[in-house]
Design a protein around this motif. Structure first.
Motif, PDB file in Angstrom:
ATOM      1  N   LYS A 532     -31.204  34.896   7.412  1.00 20.70           N
ATOM      2  CA  LYS A 532     -29.822  35.094   6.959  1.00 20.70           C
ATOM      3  C   LYS A 532     -29.073  33.785   7.122  1.00 20.70           C
ATOM      4  O   LYS A 532     -29.153  33.131   8.149  1.00 20.70           O
ATOM      5  N   THR A 533     -28.350  33.384   6.097  1.00 22.02           N
ATOM      6  CA  THR A 533     -27.616  32.123   6.132  1.00 22.02           C
ATOM      7  C   THR A 533     -26.270  32.300   6.814  1.00 22.02           C
ATOM      8  O   THR A 533     -25.879  33.408   7.188  1.00 22.02           O
ATOM      9  N   ALA A 534     -25.551  31.194   6.942  1.00 17.81           N
ATOM     10  CA  ALA A 534     -24.215  31.252   7.557  1.00 17.81           C
ATOM     11  C   ALA A 534     -23.276  32.128   6.748  1.00 17.81           C
ATOM     12  O   ALA A 534     -22.321  32.687   7.280  1.00 17.81           O
ATOM     13  N   SER A 535     -23.557  32.237   5.440  1.00 22.47           N
ATOM     14  CA  SER A 535     -22.711  33.080   4.575  1.00 22.47           C
ATOM     15  C   SER A 535     -23.276  34.481   4.444  1.00 22.47           C
ATOM     16  O   SER A 535     -22.898  35.222   3.521  1.00 22.47           O
ATOM     17  N   ASN A 536     -24.214  34.841   5.348  1.00 18.98           N
ATOM     18  CA  ASN A 536     -24.836  36.167   5.364  1.00 18.98           C
ATOM     19  C   ASN A 536     -25.637  36.454   4.094  1.00 18.98           C
ATOM     20  O   ASN A 536     -25.728  37.608   3.644  1.00 18.98           O
ATOM     21  N   ILE A 537     -26.201  35.430   3.490  1.00 20.91           N
ATOM     22  CA  ILE A 537     -27.050  35.604   2.308  1.00 20.91           C
ATOM     23  C   ILE A 537     -28.479  35.840   2.769  1.00 20.91           C
ATOM     24  O   ILE A 537     -29.010  35.101   3.601  1.00 20.91           O
ATOM     25  N   THR A 538     -29.088  36.887   2.251  1.00 26.31           N
ATOM     26  CA  THR A 538     -30.467  37.206   2.586  1.00 26.31           C
ATOM     27  C   THR A 538     -31.326  37.117   1.331  1.00 26.31           C
ATOM     28  O   THR A 538     -30.818  36.969   0.220  1.00 26.31           O
ATOM     29  N   LEU A 539     -32.624  37.224   1.533  1.00 26.89           N
ATOM     30  CA  LEU A 539     -33.539  37.169   0.400  1.00 26.89           C
ATOM     31  C   LEU A 539     -33.246  38.280  -0.596  1.00 26.89           C
ATOM     32  O   LEU A 539     -33.321  38.070  -1.814  1.00 26.89           O
ATOM     33  N   SER A 540     -32.890  39.438  -0.100  1.00 25.82           N
ATOM     34  CA  SER A 540     -32.621  40.573  -0.978  1.00 25.82           C
ATOM     35  C   SER A 540     -31.448  40.303  -1.920  1.00 25.82           C
ATOM     36  O   SER A 540     -31.373  40.870  -3.006  1.00 25.82           O
ATOM     37  N   ASP A 541     -30.544  39.416  -1.519  1.00 30.24           N
ATOM     38  CA  ASP A 541     -29.376  39.123  -2.352  1.00 30.24           C
ATOM     39  C   ASP A 541     -29.709  38.234  -3.543  1.00 30.24           C
ATOM     40  O   ASP A 541     -28.968  38.217  -4.532  1.00 30.24           O
ATOM     41  N   ILE A 542     -30.780  37.482  -3.470  1.00 25.11           N
ATOM     42  CA  ILE A 542     -31.064  36.486  -4.513  1.00 25.11           C
ATOM     43  C   ILE A 542     -32.387  36.713  -5.228  1.00 25.11           C
ATOM     44  O   ILE A 542     -32.646  36.079  -6.246  1.00 25.11           O
ATOM     45  N   CYS A 543     -33.221  37.610  -4.722  1.00 20.67           N
ATOM     46  CA  CYS A 543     -34.563  37.745  -5.272  1.00 20.67           C
ATOM     47  C   CYS A 543     -34.562  38.482  -6.603  1.00 20.67           C
ATOM     48  O   CYS A 543     -33.609  39.176  -6.967  1.00 20.67           O
ATOM     49  N   PHE A 544     -35.672  38.352  -7.309  1.00 23.64           N
ATOM     50  CA  PHE A 544     -35.857  39.024  -8.582  1.00 23.64           C
ATOM     51  C   PHE A 544     -36.403  40.424  -8.328  1.00 23.64           C
ATOM     52  O   PHE A 544     -37.412  40.597  -7.640  1.00 23.64           O
ATOM     53  N   LYS A 545     -35.731  41.438  -8.916  1.00 25.41           N
ATOM     54  CA  LYS A 545     -36.147  42.823  -8.754  1.00 25.41           C
ATOM     55  C   LYS A 545     -36.394  43.406 -10.139  1.00 25.41           C
ATOM     56  O   LYS A 545     -35.470  43.847 -10.818  1.00 25.41           O
ATOM     57  N   PRO A 546     -37.652  43.411 -10.575  1.00 31.00           N
ATOM     58  CA  PRO A 546     -37.936  43.743 -11.972  1.00 31.00           C
ATOM     59  C   PRO A 546     -37.648  45.181 -12.364  1.00 31.00           C
ATOM     60  O   PRO A 546     -37.375  45.450 -13.525  1.00 31.00           O
ATOM     61  N   LEU A 547     -37.716  46.115 -11.401  1.00 30.72           N
ATOM     62  CA  LEU A 547     -37.526  47.524 -11.740  1.00 30.72           C
ATOM     63  C   LEU A 547     -36.200  48.078 -11.234  1.00 30.72           C
ATOM     64  O   LEU A 547     -36.010  49.288 -11.133  1.00 30.72           O
ATOM     65  N   ARG A 548     -35.298  47.181 -10.923  1.00 33.18           N
ATOM     66  CA  ARG A 548     -33.980  47.624 -10.492  1.00 33.18           C
ATOM     67  C   ARG A 548     -33.281  48.347 -11.643  1.00 33.18           C
ATOM     68  O   ARG A 548     -33.402  47.924 -12.778  1.00 33.18           O
ATOM     69  N   PRO A 549     -32.572  49.441 -11.426  1.00 34.51           N
ATOM     70  CA  PRO A 549     -32.166  50.053 -10.152  1.00 34.51           C
ATOM     71  C   PRO A 549     -33.146  51.085  -9.603  1.00 34.51           C
ATOM     72  O   PRO A 549     -32.933  51.612  -8.525  1.00 34.51           O
ATOM     73  N   ASP A 550     -34.217  51.380 -10.362  1.00 34.18           N
ATOM     74  CA  ASP A 550     -35.144  52.407  -9.883  1.00 34.18           C
ATOM     75  C   ASP A 550     -35.891  51.963  -8.639  1.00 34.18           C
ATOM     76  O   ASP A 550     -36.292  52.790  -7.817  1.00 34.18           O
ATOM     77  N   ASN A 551     -36.117  50.671  -8.509  1.00 32.58           N
ATOM     78  CA  ASN A 551     -36.845  50.136  -7.361  1.00 32.58           C
ATOM     79  C   ASN A 551     -36.086  48.893  -6.894  1.00 32.58           C
ATOM     80  O   ASN A 551     -35.893  47.941  -7.659  1.00 32.58           O
ATOM     81  N   ASP A 552     -35.661  48.902  -5.633  1.00 35.23           N
ATOM     82  CA  ASP A 552     -34.802  47.823  -5.133  1.00 35.23           C
ATOM     83  C   ASP A 552     -35.564  46.789  -4.307  1.00 35.23           C
ATOM     84  O   ASP A 552     -34.958  45.982  -3.627  1.00 35.23           O
ATOM     85  N   HIS A 553     -36.878  46.795  -4.379  1.00 35.99           N
ATOM     86  CA  HIS A 553     -37.667  45.834  -3.615  1.00 35.99           C
ATOM     87  C   HIS A 553     -37.754  44.504  -4.342  1.00 35.99           C
ATOM     88  O   HIS A 553     -37.801  44.443  -5.575  1.00 35.99           O
ATOM     89  N   CYS A 554     -37.815  43.432  -3.565  1.00 36.20           N
ATOM     90  CA  CYS A 554     -37.987  42.089  -4.130  1.00 36.20           C
ATOM     91  C   CYS A 554     -39.424  41.912  -4.620  1.00 36.20           C
ATOM     92  O   CYS A 554     -40.359  42.491  -4.064  1.00 36.20           O
ATOM     93  N   SER A 555     -39.547  41.089  -5.639  1.00 36.77           N
ATOM     94  CA  SER A 555     -40.892  40.768  -6.125  1.00 36.77           C
ATOM     95  C   SER A 555     -41.487  39.696  -5.219  1.00 36.77           C
ATOM     96  O   SER A 555     -41.136  38.520  -5.307  1.00 36.77           O
ATOM     97  N   ILE A 556     -42.364  40.125  -4.336  1.00 34.90           N
ATOM     98  CA  ILE A 556     -43.064  39.242  -3.405  1.00 34.90           C
ATOM     99  C   ILE A 556     -44.550  39.396  -3.670  1.00 34.90           C
ATOM    100  O   ILE A 556     -45.076  40.506  -3.666  1.00 34.90           O
ATOM    101  N   PHE A 557     -45.207  38.273  -3.914  1.00 36.13           N
ATOM    102  CA  PHE A 557     -46.633  38.319  -4.200  1.00 36.13           C
ATOM    103  C   PHE A 557     -47.408  37.853  -2.977  1.00 36.13           C
ATOM    104  O   PHE A 557     -47.420  36.680  -2.634  1.00 36.13           O
ATOM    105  N   SER A 558     -48.042  38.815  -2.339  1.00 37.00           N
ATOM    106  CA  SER A 558     -48.840  38.570  -1.150  1.00 37.00           C
ATOM    107  C   SER A 558     -49.947  39.605  -1.119  1.00 37.00           C
ATOM    108  O   SER A 558     -49.747  40.754  -1.532  1.00 37.00           O
ATOM    109  N   TYR A 559     -51.124  39.201  -0.654  1.00 38.61           N
ATOM    110  CA  TYR A 559     -52.221  40.167  -0.641  1.00 38.61           C
ATOM    111  C   TYR A 559     -51.947  41.333   0.281  1.00 38.61           C
ATOM    112  O   TYR A 559     -52.543  42.407   0.142  1.00 38.61           O
TER     113      TYR A 559
END
Length: 1443
Positions: A532-559
């Motif tokens: 979280k940054t000094a301005s309270n910005i988190t990854l969820s605030d800036i990440c790409f969410k391809p299925l929003r609003p049905d799915n609010d998870h960030c697109s993270i590619f990890s095995y």
């Protein structure tokens, strides 16, 4: 220099953003429905449907129609018999005849299974509910396979017969049953008492093979890959075959079938091969099948007719497209041969040519030299000519060009003499205004903008790639911001072993599958997501969410996404064969997901999903690395051998830079976190490389700041050298007086002030600067400016003041003598740099403008302020005031006679005498000629581009990241084929065919598909995704298009409430699978807003919401018209700069072909298709790098020739000699680049342009001194120039720079060490060698060789008309006043003898041998050669020499 971004993290991001998030995701939803529907069709009706009246029905019509069928027809399963835990609804085991189907369902069944009615009528083994389930199931299959009518026709027929054929008992054999659930029996006592648990499906092997062959190439547009990647389960399309395909379709391991269907293929000899599909598919055991057995009595394998994908099946209007069926493709034209390297005799062609050139050229030089050296076998004739040059012969007239040259040189001398006298006489009146004006200009630095954006640096604003990038970003949206981690396991001993197949040897899995490693990654990811940054910005605030609003998870590619980032899911274990101690665990799940990442459920007993939490698939190519060794090719990558994992965070990117500030702030926090983690928390069994979107610019800035110390030390060494060596110290007693440290500092200050003034001026003008300007231009201006300082000071020191001269006049005389060469040098450099501003590359253009202006300012300040300071310093010394402490007067000590210094003495007594010896001169010419040939031979093989890791300091985390990316990355970057907004009518059927997969073999998708089949040539890895094809499939699904009951606008297809949404009915309005033109634009926006889900897997929001630019047809309407759109595919894995440039070239060729096709088929010229990938804008410069290099250097050479020709008094020979020497210097630097692994790119191009400017310094002073020398022979004039000017050039340029250059070799930045240290060292050493060794020899030896070569050429040419031939054997008139050359007749015609005709006054003549009698036949006539050269001006005709 900014390294191409694509070559950084964007490769993975491209493969792992939109497409890996959504395109593959869509396909995964088919699997959820397809087989579930099929089996459910058998489960839809309970046994209660078989009431007694159905069995005793006596309709005459039915009896007549089905009499034969009822005689030998029988159903083996029918109806639904409750549910079983873990297996869902179960199918009843029955044994009764088929029953008539309700008439209202006939049409629906005929739509998919018309053959059943043709063969059996309406008495079948299925009822209305089953038909509903079957047709719904086949509609999903049609969405997947319907692109190829033959494939779908073959595929559906087995399912139609399996479900409804009245001859089930002939090919279906129930082999295992289970009791019906007692609770269900209690509710319905008439329900059959058994349910099916396993059955055999006897089927023709030929049918299975033919069906597989017709379907194996059908593509899934949303996945850019074969549909069998989904339908063949863990086998994937690469390892799939007919048996494995049907195995997966019938196995409960697919997660959807309530019982096992064992397909038993039968060959033509009625032999059988039984395949037991009840085992775990995830084991992927090769060689499936049991022992052949005879057919059971009464069994007749189902043998259905099939159709090749290249033919039109019954009921269809078209065959499969070329994209889905290679057999449908027209015969491909033969590919052009791969360009082969030019060779001669098995060796590089250029090398062979240059060797031959050297041998012939060197032989000719030696032959001509020694032929003339031993002309009369006793005397050194040429030496006599060189050493005894006759005085200028009197003339009645002087030609116009010579007169102009003489007058211009005198005018330059007078002007600068007068200017110097004025400045020397009034020093403060010149210095103070100079300080004021320079300060005003320097103030503009405050307004200077420094460009670090690589796009702005290396891509011209109007270059193709730049314009295409701007179009893409503005029309669709910029490519995503990427945050990247590459984590490698240090020790292979962490590998794990697992076995579920019962084999003796367990299977080995790479160290990244060790649970300790996985837990550490899981913890790291959790901490990153919590930043979280000094301005309270988190990854969820800036990440790409391809299925929003049905799915609010960030697109993270990890095995770890295969286990939903859950430790509990990783630890989950289910026993598979308890008796053998075997079990399914996380490794079995990995094996399945690595082959079928789109599956929502694996085929193991774990039943885990392969989709990531964000709802999309996780491609193993994107998240795993190190499984392919360098140089290894693998059709099916061994993902289990991975030793590296790659984590990608996809962040939204916006066209307006200010909208990205939140992302940049989070990235700063992310980088800080990673720096601390790597230093203090990294487990000892892993290595981490990381990068963010802002990393490159941050590190470039840090690199420049970190090298400030290196640059400052380099300049200080040069300053110290200048300050110490300017002094005229002859005795210790006058050390503090005769030293000229203050003068040296003043000279260097003027150099730096000129650079600052140039930068400030362009700051006022708003021309952005680059870091290269700050790093390179001071070095360039020092090279030019310091040389002028040394020449001015040393010429003054070596010149005695005449008795009648004042100090000002003395200075004026000296400046008047040296000014022409300085003007020539400075004006030539400035002009060449200003014209170099014509380059299209912004960094090169900015450098050229800044450098040209800095050199101009430097020249002005040196001939005003420095002369004034020199005058003040001379006054100080004459008054015996101390240097640096000018107010303090020293003791009056008689000044000793000036010693011209060690360098001067060395040149005069050692170097010049040695160098000018005849054998040495010839050896030098031959050696330098060989050096030139060797450099030309290797220049074509210089690498073009820039290795990514070289752009960063060695201690940079980005440098580590580059190396890891090169070693472990296993996926290529995405490429988009963009159809520009040019009025293409997407709703028109004909114009649709030009884009989509269909019968037209030259459509956009067909051409990209064809390119993907030869990926080794085209660098295109996969077919293109097509929103147009998926829009058609979406429209054909009756569950997709919906509208809101309240608003009559779009409603999500996932909304099932009929009170909220209703079907658009679009599927029933299609015209042969196409959307009618009047509805195409109406529902386009619905498609692009619809999220995919199980019932409607081809919703276009995730995959295509950004792929189609559209505008409203009417302001208040809901219809949208597509304007521009793109079709995405992938490049193959790209490693080197040549890979990137070749990939771009091939993509542009494909796009050009598509453009031509669109325009040809629409009779238009306005349509345009272009390819776009994130790396194009950085690598386009390499496509034209050779052209840009030759253009920039060509402009410089032409400018130098013109300026030197004008400023040397129209002396063409001087201009040619200077250009020749500079050409040799630059060419030899090119050879150095090849041998020292310096690639050709924008940085080295800037250095080459700078090398031209510094090379001018090494040449012009020597040449001007030669032409101005008062000596009487070429040899003496060359010696005089070398002695008097050579020492100043060596001390002013070479030695001044050498110390500073050596310091650059210790820089941390690799780009400094390679492109600055190596190239600067080469520039200085090669320039000094050519200027101080080759050039004096050129002025002596090549002068004569040129003359005799011209004579040889002219020997075969008739004299001009009007010039009388002197008869053979008659001696020409001789000027008896001219000195005789020993061993030869006097060559000069007597004055007045045909001089008007010969024009001997204004030219030098060339005598011709052989005009009267062939080879060596006699005297020829003299005629004038219209050529004026100061080297030949004592001659007015010369001795002829022939063969």
């Amino acid at each position: 220099m900014r390294v191409p971004k694509s070559a950084l993290g964007r490769i993975v991001s491209g493969s792992g953003a939109v497409t890996m998030i959504s395109r593959l995701f869509i396909a995964s939803l088919f699997l959820t429905v397809l087989l579930q529907r099929e089996v459910s069709a058998q489960n839809s009706t309970s046994s209660a449907s078989f009431e007694s009246e159905a069995e005793t029905e006596s309709s005459t019509e039915i009896e007549t129609e089905t009499e034969t069928h009822q005689t030998d027809g029988k159903c083996v399963m029918h109806g639904l018999c409750g549910e079983m835990e873990g297996f869902g609804e179960q199918t009843c085991k029955v044994d009764h005849p088929p029953v008539p189907l309700d008439e209202e369902w006939h049409d629906k069944l005929k739509g998919y299974c018309p053959e059943l009615f043709e063969e059996y009528g309406s008495t079948l083994c299925c009822n209305a509910d089953q038909v509903d389930k079957l047709t719904e199931s086949l509609s999903y299959a049609q969405s997947l396979l319907g692109r190829c009518p033959s494939c779908f026709n073959n595929f559906r027929r087995s399912f139609c017969n399996f479900t409804c054929s009245p001859r089930q008992y002939k090919f279906l054999n129930v082999t295992e049953v289970a009791p019906t659930n007692p609770d269900d029996l209690e509710l319905d006592p008439e329900m059959p008492k058994e349910v099916v648990r396993k059955l055999e499906f006897h089927i023709s092997k030929q049918y299975m093979d033919d069906t597989f062959e017709s379907c194996k190439n059908v593509l899934m547009s949303t996945t850019n890959g074969p549909a069998l990647d989904i339908l063949c389960g863990a086998w994937g399309s690469y390892r799939c075959n007919a048996e494995r395909w049907f195995e997966f379709l019938g196995s409960t391991s697919n997660g959807h079938s309530p019982f096992d269907i064992i397909y038993i293929p039968h060959d033509t000899n009625a032999r059988t091969t039984q395949i037991d599909f009840s085992g775990i598919v995830g084991e992927l055991v090769e060689g499936l099948g049991g022992d052949a057995s005879e057919l059971k009595e009464g069994i007749e394998p189902l043998n259905l007719p099939t159709y090749s994908c290249a033919v039109v099946p019954p009921g269809a209007t078209k065959r499969c497209s070329c994209v889905d069926c290679p057999a449908s493709c027209p015969a491909a034209q033969p590919l052009p041969p791969i360009p082969q390297e030019w060779t001669l005799f098995g060796y590089h062609g250029m090398v062979v040519i240059m060797i031959l050139t050297f041998v012939i050229g060197a032989g000719a030089i030696i032959l001509m030299a020694f032929t003339n050296y031993n002309y009369d076998s006793s005397e050194y004739s040429i030496g006599s000519v060189d050493e005894v040059m006759p005085p200028k012969c009197p003339r009645d007239e002087v030609d116009f060009m010579e007169k102009m040259g003489k007058n211009s040189e005198e005018a330059i001398n007078r002007f600068f003499r007068s200017l110097a006298e004025t400045c020397a006489a009034n020093p403060w009146a010149v210095i103070l205004p100079g300080i004021v004006l320079t300060s005003i200009l320097c103030y503009g630095i405050r307004q200077l903008e420094i460009t670090t954006d690589p796009v702005e640096l290396w891509a011209a604003p109007h270059s193709r790639s730049r314009l295409e990038k701007e179009y893409f970003d503005e029309t669709f949206a910029p490519f995503y911001r990427i945050e990247h981690l590459i984590i490698t396991a240090k020790d292979d001993s962490m590998s794990v072993y697992h076995n579920t197949s019962g084999e003796a040897e367990p299977e080995k899995f790479g160290p990244v599958f060790n649970k300790a490693f996985m837990y550490a990654i899981l913890e790291l990811q959790s901490e990153i997501e919590s930043i979280k940054t000094a301005s309270n910005i988190t990854l969820s605030d800036i990440c790409f969410k391809p299925l929003r609003p049905d799915n609010d998870h960030c697109s993270i590619f990890s095995y770890l996404g295969w286990w939903q980032y859950s430790k509990e899911e990783i630890d989950k274990v289910v026993e598979s064969k308890a008796s053998e101690g075997l079990f399914d665990n996380y490794l079995d799940h990995f094996k399945f997901c690595s082959r079928n990442p789109v599956s929502p459920k694996d085929s193991t007993l774990l039943g885990q999903s392969c989709l990531g939490p964000f709802g999309g698939p996780i491609d193993p190519n994107v998240v795993l690395g190190g499984f392919i060794k360098p140089g290894q090719q693998a059709e099916e990558p061994p993902f289990k051998d991975s030793n590296t994992i790659i984590i990608t965070y996809v962040v939204n990117n916006y066209y307006k830079k200010e909208d990205n500030e939140a992302a940049r702030e989070w990235e700063t926090a992310f980088l800080g976190f990673m720096e601390n983690y790597v230093k203090n928390k990294t487990p000892n069994f892993m290595e981490i490389a990381y990068s963010s979107e802002r990393s490159i610019q941050d590190e470039l800035k840090r690199e420049s700041e970190s090298e400030i110390t290196t640059v400052v030390v380099s300049y200080l060494i040069m300053f110290l050298y200048i300050a110490v060596n300017l002094g005229q110290i002859n005795s210790v007693s006058r050390l503090l007086i005769d030293s000229q440290i203050a003068l040296g500092v003043a000279g260097v200050t003027i150099v730096l002030a000129s650079v600052a003034a140039s930068v400030g001026l362009f700051g006022y003008l708003g021309v952005p600067a680059t870091l290269i300007i700050i790093e390179v231009i001071p070095f360039l201006v020092l090279a030019v400016g310091v040389d002028n300082i040394f020449i001015m000071v040393q010429h003054y020191q070596r010149s005695e003041r005449l008795p009648s001269e004042t100090k000002a006049k003395h200075i004026g005389r000296i400046i008047g003598e040296v000014a022409p060469s300085m003007l020539l040098n400075s004006f030539t450099d400035s002009a060449s740099f200003f014209l170099g501003g014509l380059s299209g590359m912004p960094a090169v253009r900015a450098f050229a403008f800044y450098a040209g202006m800095a050199l101009l300012f430097n020249f002005i300040l040196q001939f005003t302020c420095f002369i004034s300071i020199l005058s003040l310093d001379i006054s100080r010394r004459e008054k015996n005031h101390y240097d640096l402490f000018c107010c303090v007067q020293g003791k009056s000590v008689e000044k000793m006679k000036y010693d011209k210094g060690i360098l001067y003495a060395g040149f005069k007594k050692v170097w010049a005498p040695l160098l000018l010896k005849f054998p040495v001169r010839i050896a030098v010419i031959v050696t330098f000629f060989g050096w030139l040939c060797s450099s030309i031979a290797v220049i074509p093989y210089i690498n073009v581009g820039l290795d990514q890791e070289l752009s960063m300091p060695e201690d940079s985390y980005v440098s580590t990241y580059f190396k890891a990316m090169f070693d472990y990355l296993s996926v290529g970057p995405p490429v988009y084929f963009v159809v520009k907004d040019s009025g293409l009518n997407y709703s028109d059927y004909h114009q649709q065919d030009l884009i989509r997969a269909g019968d037209f073999s030259e459509s956009l998708t067909a051409q990209v598909f064809a390119a993907s089949r030869i990926s080794n040539r085209t660098f295109v890895a996969k077919p293109a995704s097509s929103w147009l094809d998926d829009y058609m499939d979406w429209a054909a699904n009756e569950n997709c298009c919906k509208y809101s009951v309240k608003t009559n606008e779009y409603c999500p297809s996932s909304e099932f409430s009929r009170k909220k949404c209703k079907s658009c009915g679009l599927s029933g309005k299609l015209d042969d699978g196409r959307i009618p033109p009047d509805l195409f634009e109406t529902y386009l926006d619905y498609f692009l807003k619809d999220n995919p889900f199980a019932e409607c897997p081809k919703g276009g929001h995730a995959a295509y919401s950004q792929a189609v630019s559209r505008k409203k047809v009417e302001e208040n309407g809901t219809a949208y018209r597509p304007t521009a759109s793109y079709f995405m595919t992938y490049h193959t894995i790209l490693k080197s700069s040549s890979d990137y440039t070749e990939a771009m070239k091939e993509a542009r060729m494909i796009a050009a072909n598509i453009t031509d096709t669109l325009n040809k088929e629409t009779n238009s010229t306005r349509h345009e298709v272009f390819p776009y990938s994130v790396f194009y804008v950085f690598y386009e410069q390499y496509l034209t790098m050779w052209r840009d290099t030759l253009q920039s250097l060509g402009i410089s050479f032409i400018t130098i020739f013109v300026v030197t020709f004008l400023l040397t008094g129209f002396d063409i020979y001087s201009a040619l000699v200077i250009n020749l020497t500079i050409f040799m210097i630059v060419t030899n630097i090119g050879g150095l680049m090849y041998h020292w692994n310096i690639s050709l790119n924008a940085v080295s191009l800037v250095n080459l342009v700078m090398a031209v400017g510094i090379a001018v310094e090494f040449c012009t002073h020597i040449v001007h001194a030669f032409t101005a020398s008062k000596e009487t022979s070429r040899l003496e004039r060359s010696r005089d120039a070398l002695v008097n000017m050579g020492s100043s050039v060596l001390s002013g340029i070479a030695l001044t720079k050498f110390g500073g250059i050596v310091v650059l070799g210790f820089a941390k930045s690799q780009i400094f060490r390679i492109f600055y240290f190596r190239m600067y060292l080469g520039i200085v050493l090669f320039g000094a060698a050519h200027g101080l060794i080759f050039l004096p020899m050129c002025l002596v030896t090549l002068t004569f060789i040129a003359a005799i070569t011209l004579a040889a050429v002219e020997a075969a040419v008739s004299p001009p008309q009007g010039v009388p031939l002197i008869p053979t054997g008659v001696a020409p008139p001789v000027n008896t006043n001219a000195p005789q050359i020993p061993g030869r007749p006097a060559p000069l015609p007597a004055k007045g003898e045909n001089t008007d005709d010969l024009n001997a006054e204004s030219t030098f003549g060339i005598g011709l041998w052989g005009l009267g009698g062939g080879w060596g036949g006699g005297w020829g006539g003299y005629y004038g050669w219209p050529y004026r050269s100061s080297y030949y001006r004592p001659y007015y005709s010369s001795w002829g020499w022939g063969w």
